[in-house]
Design an enzyme around this catalytic site. Structure first.
Site, PDB file in Angstrom:
ATOM      1  N   GLU A 130       0.810  -1.218   0.000  1.00 13.18           N
ATOM      2  CA  GLU A 130       0.000   0.000   0.000  1.00 13.18           C
ATOM      3  C   GLU A 130       0.847   1.272   0.000  1.00 13.18           C
ATOM      4  OE1 GLU A 130      -2.526  -3.289   0.787  1.00 13.18           O
ATOM      5  OE2 GLU A 130      -0.680  -2.689   1.833  1.00 13.18           O
ATOM      6  N   HIS A 187     -10.885  -6.008   7.933  1.00 13.94           N
ATOM      7  CA  HIS A 187     -11.649  -5.870   6.700  1.00 13.94           C
ATOM      8  C   HIS A 187     -12.935  -5.055   6.891  1.00 13.94           C
ATOM      9  CE1 HIS A 187      -8.992  -9.184   5.710  1.00 13.94           C
ATOM     10  NE2 HIS A 187      -9.359  -9.127   4.441  1.00 13.94           N
ATOM     11  N   GLN A 196      -7.299  -2.340  -1.152  1.00 13.18           N
ATOM     12  CA  GLN A 196      -8.224  -3.473  -1.207  1.00 13.18           C
ATOM     13  C   GLN A 196      -9.298  -3.426  -0.118  1.00 13.18           C
ATOM     14  OE1 GLN A 196      -6.685  -7.710  -1.064  1.00 13.18           O
ATOM     15  NE2 GLN A 196      -6.747  -7.325  -3.263  1.00 13.18           N
TER      16      GLN A 196
END
Length: 321
Positions: free
Chosen positions: A55, A124, A77
């Site tokens: 990243e 996430h 992501q």
């Protein structure tokens, strides 16, 4: 919404050859959620680039591209993976205009799926928009429907300064609207009044707008006239629209799924208290997530604000005299 984002990227790339995409698995696979599906085949490897799992690299390359005239749209992501990119976003992208006294800007967009509700593993499901809203020079935009996703993303790509575009993934495929190349671009830095009313203002953004609208329908069955505001751009805040609504209704509930403390909802409440205190008929209520890590799937619904939670807070503020 995910298809609207794909269309926005497609139409922006067709219109402007300087628009390029980069990120992990966005080319061959079309991204984890298939937001970039088909674009590599259409525009080629030089404009839709798969990157390593890095990243910091993704953000750093985007800053360099933007400074030299390209318009990169980078994908992180999941928002929980964005922290390695923060140094580049905060120390370089957001400061480029100020550092060079306007000689260079950073016309770049960083897209990131965020929020809970899809039964994902750790890292996430974060909703950490407040971290970035604190940074001068960085816009933070959060769509809540396909039409707004399309219109706001197209406008973000045209913006000469960096935009963090956060996509609430639990409504990627939960809401349907008609979107086409003729769908209007929408202004950044503006709230959207989704429903007009006189008794109560409900303020939200992202996926929580769905629960807010559900709650408003139930409240209207009780005879309550509800105004619903989608903040959309949380940095900079369009306080004029919010204050106009609260001055009219005198009662306000703010809904978001991020942690309660030091959140965007607290900033909105503080501004209302500063600018419209004498117009309030009741204390401001907040319906939020908890000051904990987002739990695993068994507890997700307990963590995320539900329509019943919004209704309960609304009835509390309506009962205050």
């Amino acid at each position: 919404m995910v298809e609207a984002i794909n269309l926005a990227l497609d139409h922006a790339m067709k219109k402007d050859p300087d628009v390029v995409l980069l990120g992990e698995d966005i080319g061959v696979n079309g991204g984890v959620f298939r937001a970039t599906q088909g674009l590599r085949d259409k525009y080629g490897l030089k404009r839709v680039m798969d990157t390593p799992l890095a990243e910091t690299l993704i953000a750093g390359i985007s800053v360099g591209m933007a400074a030299q005239g390209l318009k990169p749209v980078a994908e992180i992501q999941f928002m929980g993976f964005i922290f390695p990119a923060m140094e580049q976003l905060i120390c370089h992208a957001a400061r480029m205009r100020n550092r060079t006294r306007g000689r260079l800007t950073s016309p770049m967009v960083v897209r990131a799926p965020f929020g809970g509700g899809i039964h994902a593993p750790e890292h996430h499901s974060e909703s950490t928009e407040a971290l970035f809203a604190h940074i001068p020079g960085l816009r933070v935009v959060i769509p809540s429907s396909p039409v707004r996703a399309y219109g706001l993303l197209r406008s973000a790509i045209n913006e000469p300064d960096p935009v963090l575009f956060l996509e609430p993934k639990r409504i990627y495929r939960a809401v349907k609207q008609e979107v086409s190349e003729n769908t209007a671009l929408l202004p950044l830095d503006k709230c959207f009044t989704l429903k007009e009313g006189n008794d109560l203002t409900l303020i939200s953004w992202g996926a929580s707008v769905s629960e807010t609208l559900q709650a408003s329908k139930t409240l209207e069955q009780y005879g309550v006239s509800v105004e619903v505001i989608d903040v959309a751009t949380i940095k900079p805040l369009d306080m004029e629209t919010i204050l106009t609504s609260v001055r009219k209704t005198g009662r306000c509930v703010i809904i978001h799924e991020a942690c309660r403390s030091f959140g965007v909802g607290a900033e909105i409440a503080a501004e209302i208290a500063c600018e419209a205190l004498m117009d309030l008929k009741a204390p401001i209520e907040r319906v939020t997530g908890y000051d904990t890590t987002m739990p695993y799937y068994r507890m997700e619904d307990h963590y995320l604000p539900q329509p019943d939670d919004i209704i309960k807070a609304s009835l509390k503020t309506l009962a205050y005299h």
